[in-house]
Design an enzyme around this catalytic site. Structure first.
Site, short mmCIF file in Angstrom:
data_model
loop_
_atom_site.label_atom_id
_atom_site.label_comp_id
_atom_site.label_asym_id
_atom_site.label_seq_id
_atom_site.Cartn_x
_atom_site.Cartn_y
_atom_site.Cartn_z
N CYS A 58 0.84 -1.20 0.00
CA CYS A 58 0.00 0.00 0.00
C CYS A 58 0.88 1.25 0.00
O CYS A 58 1.62 1.49 0.95
CB CYS A 58 -0.90 -0.06 1.24
N CYS A 61 0.41 3.59 2.96
CA CYS A 61 0.96 2.96 4.16
C CYS A 61 2.47 3.17 4.22
O CYS A 61 3.03 3.48 5.28
CB CYS A 61 0.66 1.46 4.18
#
Length: 139
Positions: A58, A61
């Site tokens: 991600c 992230c």
């Protein structure tokens, strides 16, 4: 605000990179037993827990991970946890994770707040508010 909803099919092997998400005072949770242990430890020590449900694939992230590590060092009175949604799929599903990163704020094992997305200013604001609202323990 960055969110990830599904795994990219073009990413290479993620297992090597999961280490860069932890560090500082961030505890990597790899089993439900380690989750239970850390929550019990936080409860015993009167600490708030910030649980970051994240994924190595991600982008948002990855972007917020260094900031999360910095916060873990700046606020030692809070326990910072990192849960890889790919590693603990069923556990993450039990927390109804629909996008990553998702941050849960827990006091005595109970959710007191939740933040979805890699919003650094909002994450900082919520952690500051929790620190300010937590009575300081005398040892």
């Amino acid at each position: 605000m960055g969110l990830c909803f599904g795994k990219s099919q073009t990413d290479e092997d993620d297992s090597v990179r999961s280490v860069e998400f932890a560090g500082g005072n961030v505890h990597l949770i790899t089993t439900t037993e380690s989750w239970d242990q850390k929550l019990a430890e936080a409860s015993r020590d009167g600490k708030i827990v910030v649980a970051n449900f994240s994924a190595t694939w991600c982008g948002p992230c990855k972007m917020v991970a260094p900031f999360y590590r910095e916060l873990s060092e700046k606020y030692p009175s809070i326990m910072f946890l990192l849960i890889d949604v790919e590693e603990l799929t069923e556990f993450s599903a039990s927390w109804d994770i629909k996008a990553t990163p998702t941050f849960f704020f827990l006091r005595d094992g109970q959710q007191v707040d939740k933040l979805v997305g890699a919003n650094k200013p909002e994450l900082q604001k919520r952690i500051t508010a929790i620190v300010d609202s937590t009575p300081q323990r005398q040892n």
